[in-house]
Design a protein around this motif. Structure first.
Motif, PDB file in Angstrom:
ATOM      1  N   ARG A 129       0.973  -1.154   0.068  1.00  0.00           N
ATOM      2  CA  ARG A 129      -0.106  -0.073  -0.138  1.00  0.00           C
ATOM      3  C   ARG A 129       0.913   1.180   0.100  1.00  0.00           C
ATOM      4  O   ARG A 129       1.993   1.171   0.356  1.00  0.00           O
ATOM      5  N   GLU A 130       0.150   2.402  -0.430  1.00  0.00           N
ATOM      6  CA  GLU A 130       0.918   3.640  -0.508  1.00  0.00           C
ATOM      7  C   GLU A 130       1.335   4.175   0.831  1.00  0.00           C
ATOM      8  O   GLU A 130       2.439   4.842   0.891  1.00  0.00           O
ATOM      9  N   ARG A 168       2.191  15.471  -8.888  1.00  0.00           N
ATOM     10  CA  ARG A 168       1.242  14.190  -8.915  1.00  0.00           C
ATOM     11  C   ARG A 168       2.385  13.056  -8.597  1.00  0.00           C
ATOM     12  O   ARG A 168       3.363  13.308  -9.484  1.00  0.00           O
ATOM     13  N   ILE A 170       2.827   8.840  -9.284  1.00  0.00           N
ATOM     14  CA  ILE A 170       2.464   7.550  -9.412  1.00  0.00           C
ATOM     15  C   ILE A 170       3.799   6.507  -9.359  1.00  0.00           C
ATOM     16  O   ILE A 170       4.813   6.884  -9.254  1.00  0.00           O
ATOM     17  N   THR A 226      -4.573  10.135 -13.240  1.00  0.00           N
ATOM     18  CA  THR A 226      -3.940  10.758 -12.002  1.00  0.00           C
ATOM     19  C   THR A 226      -3.665  12.446 -12.332  1.00  0.00           C
ATOM     20  O   THR A 226      -3.814  13.009 -11.380  1.00  0.00           O
ATOM     21  N   GLY A 234      -1.143  12.115  -4.478  1.00  0.00           N
ATOM     22  CA  GLY A 234      -0.524  10.912  -4.579  1.00  0.00           C
ATOM     23  C   GLY A 234       0.500  10.681  -3.416  1.00  0.00           C
ATOM     24  O   GLY A 234       0.307  11.420  -2.478  1.00  0.00           O
ATOM     25  N   VAL A 236       0.199   7.229  -5.806  1.00  0.00           N
ATOM     26  CA  VAL A 236      -0.851   6.142  -6.337  1.00  0.00           C
ATOM     27  C   VAL A 236      -0.109   5.183  -6.832  1.00  0.00           C
ATOM     28  O   VAL A 236       0.636   5.379  -7.747  1.00  0.00           O
ATOM     29  N   ASN A 237      -0.564   3.830  -6.222  1.00  0.00           N
ATOM     30  CA  ASN A 237      -0.072   2.699  -7.060  1.00  0.00           C
ATOM     31  C   ASN A 237      -0.947   2.528  -8.275  1.00  0.00           C
ATOM     32  O   ASN A 237      -2.075   2.625  -8.254  1.00  0.00           O
ATOM     33  N   ILE A 280      -4.312  -1.476  -5.085  1.00  0.00           N
ATOM     34  CA  ILE A 280      -4.976  -0.572  -6.006  1.00  0.00           C
ATOM     35  C   ILE A 280      -6.061   0.189  -5.324  1.00  0.00           C
ATOM     36  O   ILE A 280      -6.806   0.702  -6.136  1.00  0.00           O
ATOM     37  N   LEU A 282      -6.562   2.712  -3.396  1.00  0.00           N
ATOM     38  CA  LEU A 282      -6.642   4.223  -3.855  1.00  0.00           C
ATOM     39  C   LEU A 282      -6.932   4.663  -5.128  1.00  0.00           C
ATOM     40  O   LEU A 282      -7.956   5.608  -5.416  1.00  0.00           O
ATOM     41  N   ALA A 283      -6.196   3.931  -6.206  1.00  0.00           N
ATOM     42  CA  ALA A 283      -6.542   4.118  -7.642  1.00  0.00           C
ATOM     43  C   ALA A 283      -8.128   3.775  -8.074  1.00  0.00           C
ATOM     44  O   ALA A 283      -8.537   4.720  -8.619  1.00  0.00           O
ATOM     45  N   LEU A 286      -9.990   6.999  -5.825  1.00  0.00           N
ATOM     46  CA  LEU A 286      -9.483   7.999  -6.542  1.00  0.00           C
ATOM     47  C   LEU A 286      -9.687   8.462  -7.945  1.00  0.00           C
ATOM     48  O   LEU A 286     -10.419   9.519  -8.401  1.00  0.00           O
TER      49      LEU A 286
END
Length: 310
Positions: A129-130, A168, A170, A226, A234, A236-237, A280, A282-283, A286
């Motif tokens: 996770r992020e 941003r 990623i 993103t 971010g 973000v994965n 993922i 969050l992706a 978001l």
């Protein structure tokens, strides 16, 4: 007036696909590459396009252009290439980030950093996770890339906090597809090339180590989403959450190519991560994003591309 978007590393595997996507969306694209690992053939079809401009430039040097958005993708991404010149790899990540952040600050442009799952190192958390800080060897042979990207993320957040630069970030997990380099040492390319040539498929370790393979079109979609959203900076994965062992990948490539190649086993490289799988969540929340291309379908497209090279 059309937005002008700068893509560093724009002649590379991911960068060239991003240039295609941005031009199709109606942007003017400035592609910057020093061609250390980029390939002019990847963007040859864009040369002469009224919305495309190519500049040979190294991001270790400052760049003075007028742009609205910046995608910073410049850096060798495979161990074969980034370990060949480890000092250059770190300088590209760190100085490249400084120069692109400086440009974004001057132009009041939004800038996206293409970071990597390698910031997690050989993870103790699974899936990653992020908010996981990672488990990285700072003096190992992979550190030039791992720590270079980690430092780039630090710079992005410090420019954001200190100078209000619009950033941003990623974190890209294993990605494959057409325009993947033939000899960059990564599993998908290695296996396809060896299978098509009838050579033994080289597996490092016992093949039980895992990766999560995302098709390039899916990755580019997540990258653009993103950049275009305004809710979070971010990281973000971006990757495919379907975990696959290296042995399973090899067997799938043999099936799809119809190759009779044997499997051979070599020692696992030093500091090679044992498991890699993105969380993922969050992706999905978001960006409303998740990969759509199944592994076999993406591999078929990649195999077809490799056949054209051979």
């Amino acid at each position: 007036m059309k937005p002008t978007v700068l893509v560093t590393g724009g002649a590379g595997f991911l960068g060239s696909h991003l240039c295609d996507r941005l031009i199709a969306a109606g942007n003017d694209v400035l592609c910057v590459d020093n061609f250390y690992t980029g390939n002019r053939d990847n963007i040859r079809h864009l040369l002469g396009h009224p919305s495309f401009e190519l500049m040979r430039h190294d991001v270790m040097l400052p760049l003075y252009v007028q742009v609205d958005q910046i995608y910073n993708l410049a850096c060798a991404a495979s161990p074969v290439h980034y370990q060949t010149d480890p000092v250059g790899t770190t300088k590209t990540s760190v100085m490249g980030a400084i120069n692109m952040l400086g440009l974004a600050k001057r132009q009041q442009a939004r800038v996206l950093q293409a970071s990597t799952s390698e910031v997690y190192g050989d993870p103790r958390q699974h899936p990653q996770r992020e908010d996981y800080w990672g488990h990285v060897n700072p003096i190992g042979v992979r550190a030039c890339y791992d720590e270079g990207k980690r430092c780039a993320e630090t710079l992005f957040f410090d420019y954001h906090r200190q100078s209000a630069v619009d950033i941003r970030i990623i974190r890209i997990f294993n990605t494959y597809g057409p325009r993947l380099q033939m000899h960059d040492g990564r599993a998908v390319g290695n296996f396809i090339l060896q299978a098509l040539r009838g050579e033994p498929l080289t597996i490092y370790g016992d093949g039980s180590q895992t990766r999560s393979f995302c098709y390039v079109d899916d990755l580019i979609e997540g990258m653009v989403r993103t950049m275009d959203q305004n809710d979070a900076v971010g990281p973000v994965n971006l990757g495919n959450p379907v975990e696959c062992t290296i042995l399973e990948l090899a067997e799938t490539v043999l099936e799809l190519t119809g190759s009779k190649s044997e499997l051979v086993y070599n020692p696992l490289p030093f500091d090679d991560p044992v498991r890699r799988q993105p969380d993922i969540s969050l992706a999905r929340k978001l960006l409303d994003w998740s990969p759509q291309v199944e592994l076999k379908d993406g591999l078929r497209e990649t195999i077809a591309y490799f056949k054209t090279l051979l």
